[in-house]
Write an enzyme that holds these catalytic residues in place. Structure first.
Site, mmCIF file in Angstrom:
data_model
loop_
_atom_site.group_PDB
_atom_site.id
_atom_site.type_symbol
_atom_site.label_atom_id
_atom_site.label_comp_id
_atom_site.label_asym_id
_atom_site.label_seq_id
_atom_site.Cartn_x
_atom_site.Cartn_y
_atom_site.Cartn_z
ATOM 1 C CG ASN A 23 23.633 3.609 8.091
ATOM 2 O OD1 ASN A 23 23.487 3.400 6.970
ATOM 3 N ND2 ASN A 23 23.014 2.919 9.238
ATOM 4 N NE ARG A 24 24.705 1.814 2.215
ATOM 5 C CZ ARG A 24 24.650 0.878 3.224
ATOM 6 N NH1 ARG A 24 23.859 0.753 4.408
ATOM 7 N NH2 ARG A 24 25.001 -0.267 2.977
ATOM 8 C CG HIS A 57 30.020 1.404 8.437
ATOM 9 N ND1 HIS A 57 29.005 1.858 8.901
ATOM 10 C CD2 HIS A 57 29.799 0.045 8.010
ATOM 11 C CE1 HIS A 57 27.949 0.933 8.995
ATOM 12 N NE2 HIS A 57 28.483 -0.105 8.491
ATOM 13 C CG HIS A 103 28.947 -2.911 12.461
ATOM 14 N ND1 HIS A 103 28.287 -4.068 11.926
ATOM 15 C CD2 HIS A 103 28.568 -1.985 11.420
ATOM 16 C CE1 HIS A 103 27.684 -3.895 10.804
ATOM 17 N NE2 HIS A 103 27.620 -2.607 10.368
ATOM 18 C CE1 TYR A 144 28.896 -7.348 11.477
ATOM 19 C CE2 TYR A 144 27.756 -8.855 10.180
ATOM 20 C CZ TYR A 144 28.470 -7.614 10.130
ATOM 21 O OH TYR A 144 28.512 -7.038 8.941
ATOM 22 C CG ASP A 200 21.565 -2.923 5.487
ATOM 23 O OD1 ASP A 200 21.646 -2.272 6.396
ATOM 24 O OD2 ASP A 200 22.248 -3.226 4.517
ATOM 25 C CD GLN A 257 21.013 0.555 9.128
ATOM 26 O OE1 GLN A 257 20.332 1.671 9.354
ATOM 27 N NE2 GLN A 257 20.839 -0.096 7.936
ATOM 28 C CD GLU A 289 24.912 -1.745 12.067
ATOM 29 O OE1 GLU A 289 25.062 -0.358 11.669
ATOM 30 O OE2 GLU A 289 24.544 -2.402 11.455
HETATM 31 C C1 BGC Z 1 25.045 -1.572 6.827
HETATM 32 C C2 BGC Z 1 25.170 -2.681 5.846
HETATM 33 C C3 BGC Z 1 26.490 -3.079 5.592
HETATM 34 C C4 BGC Z 1 27.121 -3.534 7.065
HETATM 35 C C5 BGC Z 1 28.462 -4.167 6.814
HETATM 36 C C6 BGC Z 1 25.683 -2.327 8.001
HETATM 37 O O1 BGC Z 1 25.644 -1.166 9.195
HETATM 38 O O2 BGC Z 1 23.956 -1.138 7.021
HETATM 39 O O3 BGC Z 1 24.615 -2.244 4.570
HETATM 40 O O4 BGC Z 1 26.694 -4.123 4.658
HETATM 41 O O5 BGC Z 1 26.917 -2.576 7.812
HETATM 42 O O6 BGC Z 1 29.228 -3.048 6.216
#
Ligand code: BGC
Length: 383
Positions: free
Chosen positions: A110-111, A136, A210, A212, A282, A319, A347
């Site tokens: 994450n950020r 990430h 991560h 999907y 998100d 997340q 996540e």
């Molecule tokens: C983030 C998104 C991002 C995605 C793919 C997620 O964990 O919150 O903003 O686009 O990952 O990178």
């Protein structure tokens, strides 16, 4: 033939089927892992595929490039199997991946705001790879590394152990960090992901997977009609660059209230500032219950197929991301386009930007401490 020889022979004959049966039973008990070559990276490192199988569990394939979950094959209520995770048909797709389709994200998932943080009075600068922020783990995070792989055999069969040693200063983070992730299959079909890590100097850490998911099958349209329940009373609202403001906001009366099952698409385009910032969902949700204990965080159901995903975690947050940045240009494993909102991610993790948010659960790891967390993704057919 002497009497004693005859007795020995008979005894051996008699034993053989028992021995064979015994061997077969041992081989079939628990999880089995088959290993196959996947290819080579541009620097010539060999990468492998590991397929975990177990009676009654989805078959799961993982690669030691970034620890990606390459596929999860799950039956629907009629017994038809589909691959429910997004990914690529071959290794070059994973090598060029920018979507993190099922990999192990680190050193900080994450950020991190403005690509910097302060730890013990020292400022660390990271690479900004998402507007002004780090996302990430930076441009060459753990997803892009080849992890050392070992198949470990125990009483419950095989498990896959992946280890990555991240050197001091890599991507700007302090301390040599040894991260180990063990993938295994539980008897009830759950894919268990056990994370642990140690460091030789204070650092910050947030590991996650991560994956999907599209429970109708990868590439089968959007996930807007999947129903989701989130075990969360609150979430962490963000600014326009998706950095938490620091507030824990109640979900009550907002499009973030998933305390009862709701279709993901029901409020995804609501006139709500937070929804606008995320382009949909998100956001990090505060998982009910005590961090450190394995508890249910989320349950998603796709009604037509009956497939259900339950997510359990020991982490404080999850997340929820609805594939808002997918745009149909990426073709998946079977050649089908991955459209906007063609998958969702859950996540499990520490809250985003925790290194800059003293009120959030700490993401600091110090020498002598062991970082641990467990997440279970359990696929089944809803009752
Ligand atoms: C983030 C998104 C991002 C995605 C793919 C997620 O964990 O919150 O903003 O686009 O990952 O990178």
């Amino acid at each position: 033939m002497t009497r004693s020889r005859r007795i020995l022979r008979l005894a051996l004959f008699g034993l053989t089927p028992i021995l064979c049966l015994g061997a077969e039973m041992t081989a079939q008990a628990g999880t089995r892992i088959e290993t196959k070559a996947f290819g080579k990276t541009s620097t010539g490192e060999s990468v492998e595929l590991f397929t975990l199988s177990r009676a009654g569990a989805p078959s799961v394939t993982i690669t030691n490039l970034g620890g990606y979950v390459v596929s999860m094959l799950a039956p629907d209520r009629a017994g038809h199997t589909a691959d429910v995770t997004l990914g690529y048909a071959s290794l070059p797709g994973y090598l060029a991946d920018n979507s993190y389709f099922g990999c192990l994200v680190g050193r900080y998932a994450n950020r991190i705001a403005k690509a910097a943080f302060t730890l013990d009075g020292k400022r660390y600068s990271l690479a900004a790879n998402n507007g002004p922020n780090t996302l990430h783990g930076g441009p060459t995070g753990f997803c892009r590394r080849v992890w050392a792989a070992k198949v470990k055999s125990g009483t419950d069969g095989d498990a896959l152990e992946l280890t990555y040693v991240s050197r001091d200063g890599e991507e700007g983070y302090p301390g040599t960090l040894t991260a180990t992730v063990v993938y295994s299959l539980r008897e009830d079909g759950g894919l268990v992901i056990d994370y642990s890590a140690t460091t030789d100097a204070p650092t910050v850490l947030n590991l996650t997977n991560h994956a999907y998911f599209n429970l109708a099958g990868e590439g089968e349209g959007t996930i807007l009609d999947h129903e989701l329940q989130l075990e969360a009373e609150a979430y962490t609202p963000v600014d326009a660059t998706l950095i938490p403001t620091g507030e824990l906001r109640s979900v009550a009366g907002t499009p973030f209230d998933f305390r009862k099952p709701v279709a993901i698409g029901a409020r995804i385009d609501a006139a709500d500032e937070q929804i606008r910032f995320g382009g949909g969902y998100d956001h990090n949700f505060v998982v009910r219950g005590a961090p450190g204990t394995l508890r249910l965080a989320a349950r998603a159901v796709e009604k037509k197929s009956g497939r259900q995903l339950e997510v359990f975690t020991t982490e404080p947050g999850v997340q929820f991301y609805t594939g808002n940045f997918l745009d149909g240009k990426t073709l998946g494993k079977a050649g089908k386009p991955y459209v906007k909102r063609g998958a969702f991610c859950l996540e499990t993790q520490h809250y985003p930007d925790s290194p800059n948010q003293p009120a959030f659960p700490s993401a600091v790891l110090r020498p002598g401490q062991v970082y641990r967390h467990t997440t279970v993704y359990r696929l089944s057919v809803a009752k």
